[in-house]
Design an enzyme around this catalytic site. Sequence first.
Site, PDB file in Angstrom:
ATOM      1  N   ARG A   1     -16.396 -18.365  72.499  1.00 51.79           N
ATOM      2  CA  ARG A   1     -15.087 -17.444  72.945  1.00 51.79           C
ATOM      3  C   ARG A   1     -13.994 -18.346  73.260  1.00 51.79           C
ATOM      4  O   ARG A   1     -12.877 -18.079  73.012  1.00 51.79           O
ATOM      5  CB  ARG A   1     -15.578 -16.581  74.050  1.00 51.79           C
ATOM      6  CG  ARG A   1     -16.857 -15.563  73.403  1.00 51.79           C
ATOM      7  CD  ARG A   1     -16.621 -14.198  74.285  1.00 51.79           C
ATOM      8  NE  ARG A   1     -17.574 -14.398  75.399  1.00 51.79           N
ATOM      9  CZ  ARG A   1     -19.058 -13.757  75.544  1.00 51.79           C
ATOM     10  NH1 ARG A   1     -18.993 -12.818  74.322  1.00 51.79           N
ATOM     11  NH2 ARG A   1     -19.710 -13.826  76.550  1.00 51.79           N
TER      12      ARG A   1
ATOM     13  N   PHE B   1     -18.145  -6.693  65.117  1.00 51.38           N
ATOM     14  CA  PHE B   1     -19.269  -6.907  65.671  1.00 51.38           C
ATOM     15  C   PHE B   1     -18.986  -7.315  67.271  1.00 51.38           C
ATOM     16  O   PHE B   1     -19.520  -8.172  68.167  1.00 51.38           O
ATOM     17  CB  PHE B   1     -20.546  -7.839  65.404  1.00 51.38           C
ATOM     18  CG  PHE B   1     -20.860  -7.539  63.946  1.00 51.38           C
ATOM     19  CD1 PHE B   1     -21.692  -6.298  63.485  1.00 51.38           C
ATOM     20  CD2 PHE B   1     -20.348  -8.331  62.931  1.00 51.38           C
ATOM     21  CE1 PHE B   1     -22.222  -6.159  62.410  1.00 51.38           C
ATOM     22  CE2 PHE B   1     -20.547  -8.099  61.472  1.00 51.38           C
ATOM     23  CZ  PHE B   1     -21.366  -7.044  61.348  1.00 51.38           C
TER      24      PHE B   1
ATOM     25  N   ASP C   1     -19.914 -11.752  64.283  1.00 52.14           N
ATOM     26  CA  ASP C   1     -21.138 -12.022  65.354  1.00 52.14           C
ATOM     27  C   ASP C   1     -22.156 -10.862  65.198  1.00 52.14           C
ATOM     28  O   ASP C   1     -22.318 -10.167  66.226  1.00 52.14           O
ATOM     29  CB  ASP C   1     -20.575 -12.445  66.800  1.00 52.14           C
ATOM     30  CG  ASP C   1     -21.491 -12.890  67.682  1.00 52.14           C
ATOM     31  OD1 ASP C   1     -22.631 -13.099  67.034  1.00 52.14           O
ATOM     32  OD2 ASP C   1     -21.698 -12.504  68.886  1.00 52.14           O
TER      33      ASP C   1
ATOM     34  N   ASP D   1     -16.854  -2.314  66.610  1.00 49.55           N
ATOM     35  CA  ASP D   1     -18.346  -2.225  66.543  1.00 49.55           C
ATOM     36  C   ASP D   1     -18.819  -0.849  66.146  1.00 49.55           C
ATOM     37  O   ASP D   1     -18.111   0.302  66.651  1.00 49.55           O
ATOM     38  CB  ASP D   1     -18.646  -2.536  68.054  1.00 49.55           C
ATOM     39  CG  ASP D   1     -20.316  -2.822  68.378  1.00 49.55           C
ATOM     40  OD1 ASP D   1     -20.566  -4.003  68.735  1.00 49.55           O
ATOM     41  OD2 ASP D   1     -21.009  -2.061  68.198  1.00 49.55           O
TER      42      ASP D   1
ATOM     43  N   CYS E   1     -27.670 -15.133  65.025  1.00 49.38           N
ATOM     44  CA  CYS E   1     -28.436 -15.394  66.375  1.00 49.38           C
ATOM     45  C   CYS E   1     -29.919 -15.238  65.771  1.00 49.38           C
ATOM     46  O   CYS E   1     -30.642 -15.007  66.782  1.00 49.38           O
ATOM     47  CB  CYS E   1     -27.980 -14.482  67.357  1.00 49.38           C
ATOM     48  SG  CYS E   1     -28.134 -12.694  66.584  1.00 49.38           S
TER      49      CYS E   1
ATOM     50  N   ALA F   1     -19.334  -2.112  60.201  1.00 53.07           N
ATOM     51  CA  ALA F   1     -18.790  -3.385  59.443  1.00 53.07           C
ATOM     52  C   ALA F   1     -18.557  -3.251  58.036  1.00 53.07           C
ATOM     53  O   ALA F   1     -17.534  -3.490  57.911  1.00 53.07           O
ATOM     54  CB  ALA F   1     -19.566  -4.576  59.849  1.00 53.07           C
TER      55      ALA F   1
END
Length: 409
Positions: free
Chosen positions: A225, A241, A313, A263, A353, A293
């Site tokens: 960030r 996201f 993300d 989101d 992730c 999204a």
Amino acid sequence: MTTIYLKPHKEESLKRFHPWVFSGALAKVVLDASHKASEPQEGELVCVRSAANEVLGVGHWQIGSIAVRILAFGEEDLPKDFWAERIRAAYQVRASIGLVRPDNNTFRLIHGEGDFLPGLIVDVYADTAVVQAHSVGMHVNRMDIAKALTEEIPQVQNVYYKSDDTLPFKAPVEGEKVGYLVRNTGTPESRDAEEFWSIENGLSFRIDWLRGQKTGFFVDQRENRALVERYAKGKDVLNMFCYTGGFSLYALRGGAKSVDSVDVSQKAIDLVNVNVAKNFPKTTNHTAVAADAFEYLSKQKAEGKTYDLIVLDPPAFAKHRDAVKNALRGYQRINAKAIEMIRPGGILFTFSCSQAVDKEAFRLAVFSAAAQVGRKVRILHQLHQPQDHPINIYHPEGEYLKGLVLYVE
Ligand code: SAH
């Protein structure tokens, strides 16, 4: 204590400090006298020995392909003060690398194997530690952990336990899986509503560990960030996201011309608005939208919308190895959609992730997306998880977050 004997030569990975004992390595289980059943209880402490009767370590017994997660190598029992000593050591790392400051009281304190506590996650938000057990052993020890947290970490007054989604369901588990283990300040309701702010690099965040995702906040994107903040000046930014708006706040502080936060969760969008209002009460250049999204990007593209900087993300597309192929297709699709919407000379921050998707596979998916769109793309940065999510060098499985910063011509 119950003793686990390994098959010959199966001690080698433990001697290299890999903390997992796989069930295939077991030769014999010798139960102590307290057992009525024929197997150890899930979560109990067991001592692991080699075929030659050498003590290898002590750990938590589990049902499943990982049979034991080692807590202390070379020990027959947990050393006295084990929990306090491990938690103090983890805190010292965070303090010594400058993560504990008046303008930063948000950090991951315990990152499982990366802090030599397999199965345990602890995030600290101002005066509250949120604990997640990923193994029944850690659940069994939760009060020892809570006590050590309040005694060893100066800022921690409350310990909230949140393991309803993370404990394995292979055997019945005793005790509550959610709730305060220690509470010294306020009521969560009044604090959540009015006073409670956790600070990351000088930005205030409302963190809702009661109803939010995971422990309530994604601490793992802090450094990434900060990089968005460096590049945001004068740019039209899309934070896709966005969850509680971490990247959006840094982009606003970096001087972005406009920031759109998107989101699918309305609860997340409500929190983004609260966080933006707290940090930038006068801002008029932020918009938050609850939308899917793929639908949002398709609609914006149809309307001819473009951005200078996009952050992607997404949640883990692959939670298991067998989902990797579909996940890679998902990464390719979403990245292609984002690359299409970047203005010439713009920047894409793109992340995965999913632990099951390694960095080469992720990069290939992004490469395929770039090739599909036919834009000239260069990699400016390769990003990863931050310093409070350390990777135990003997346990490379602990690496999960990867990101690319792309310059799109
Ligand atoms: N970037 C965030 C963390 C993202 S977590 C941060 O810095 O804090 C992933 C987010 O994706 C979650 O908030 C989840 O609600 C959202 N999400 C999941 N599926 C989605 C979809 N199909 N469209 C948009 N958002 C989605």
